[in-house]
Design an enzyme around this catalytic site. Structure first.
Site, PDB file in Angstrom:
ATOM      1  N   GLY A 197      -0.575  -7.006  -5.497  1.00  0.00           N
ATOM      2  CA  GLY A 197       0.576  -6.463  -4.781  1.00  0.00           C
ATOM      3  C   GLY A 197       0.282  -5.242  -3.936  1.00  0.00           C
ATOM      4  N   ASP A 198      -0.721  -4.451  -4.317  1.00  0.00           N
ATOM      5  CA  ASP A 198      -1.113  -3.275  -3.522  1.00  0.00           C
ATOM      6  C   ASP A 198      -2.636  -3.217  -3.481  1.00  0.00           C
ATOM      7  OD1 ASP A 198      -0.749  -0.935  -2.001  1.00  0.00           O
ATOM      8  OD2 ASP A 198      -0.919   0.342  -3.764  1.00  0.00           O
ATOM      9  N   PHE A 199      -3.241  -4.364  -3.212  1.00  0.00           N
ATOM     10  CA  PHE A 199      -4.691  -4.485  -3.351  1.00  0.00           C
ATOM     11  C   PHE A 199      -5.412  -3.907  -2.137  1.00  0.00           C
ATOM     12  CE2 PHE A 199      -8.805  -6.651  -3.482  1.00  0.00           C
ATOM     13  CZ  PHE A 199      -9.161  -6.380  -4.780  1.00  0.00           C
TER      14      PHE A 199
END
Length: 297
Positions: free
Chosen positions: A191-193
């Site tokens: 999701g926030d890679f």
């Protein structure tokens, strides 16, 4: 131990989280006592939505106590880490989601993939991401990419309709609508890679492990999109930045055999969303940089 809360966290959370920030020292002491931990130091400058305290367990083992801010609830992160169980991600040792607290295995918090040359960092990032992309399981609690970006889209319409950003916002919203209309994959995503969310590890199972997930369920292209703009300040200063960006999209897409147009589309939406949000917060330099990046895609 260093003072609590760290300055970066206090600035990011602001007056609205004043009571939580004021109560952090007592909360840390409570958790140290409950789990028989000895604090070593608070990681500084740290993050904007959590505080990380390096600790020792009763048996001398090294761990990290993470306490999430109220606007970054720990329950979804806990669920994702339990589901991965150390596969590509930091291992969860204990949790108290009602306090926003996660006790994690200790990684090298000062050494992320950003310490590597960019080409090597991208290879390691993709290798790590591949291990995270698994079926979410029946009855999972994770929101969909469609739901999360839908909320963001509503805020973008409200904040980004001005003459300066309107056309780019309209393109990003149109692109998102097309992407969610025919998305096929439903995998658990970080999701926030990005490179900064993958830290060096001493664990035998992997030299690099992901931290700080904001888990969602959707297609792999969504997770790759944030990687496209990694090291943005360096990218902006590079000659031929637009061409470099487009090559990045192609290479990342080919590395996991997804459609480059889907990576490009999500990179566009996520950059515009972030740019509009920065502008709304008065962070004009970062906002304009993100919107400029979006024009290269």
């Amino acid at each position: 131990m260093s003072p609590l809360p760290p300055q970066r966290l206090a600035r990011a959370q602001g007056a609205g989280a004043g009571d939580w920030l004021a109560g952090l020292p007592a909360l840390v002491e409570k958790l140290l006592g409950r789990w028989e931990l000895t604090a070593e130091r608070v990681v500084a400058p740290g993050g904007r939505s959590s505080v990380l305290v390096l600790v020792r367990e009763a048996d001398g083992g090294r761990a990290a106590l993470k306490i999430c801010a109220p606007d970054a609830p720990a329950a979804l992160e806990e669920a994702a880490l339990r589901h991965w169980d150390g596969l590509g991600a930091v291992r969860l040792l204990r949790s108290a989601p009602e306090d926003g607290a996660l006790l994690l295995e200790r990684l090298h918090c000062e050494t992320s993939l950003r310490s590597l040359p960019d080409a090597k960092a991208m290879l390691e990032a993709v290798s790590t991401a591949r291990r995270l992309w698994v079926e979410p399981g029946p009855g999972h609690p994770f929101p969909s990419v469609e739901a999360r970006t839908g909320r963001q889209a509503e805020l973008m319409r409200a904040a980004g309709a001005g003459e300066e950003t309107g056309p780019l916002v309209a393109e990003a919203l149109r692109t998102r609508a097309e992407l969610v209309a025919d998305a096929g994959e439903r995998l658990l995503l970080h999701g926030d890679f990005r490179q900064g969310s993958v830290l060096a590890s001493d664990a035998e199972r992997a030299p690099w492990l992901a931290v700080g997930p904001e888990p969602v369920v959707g297609e792999r292209a969504y997770d790759l999109a944030r990687l496209v703009r990694d090291r943005l300040h360096d990218l902006v200063a590079s000659p031929g930045a637009a061409a470099i960006t487009r090559r990045r999209v192609t290479r990342l897409a080919e590395s996991v055999e997804v459609d480059p147009e889907r990576v490009r589309g999500w990179a566009l939406f996520r950059a515009v969303e972030s740019g509009v949000r920065h502008l709304a917060a008065g962070q004009r330099t970062d906002g304009e940089m993100l919107l400029e990046f979006a024009t290269w895609l």
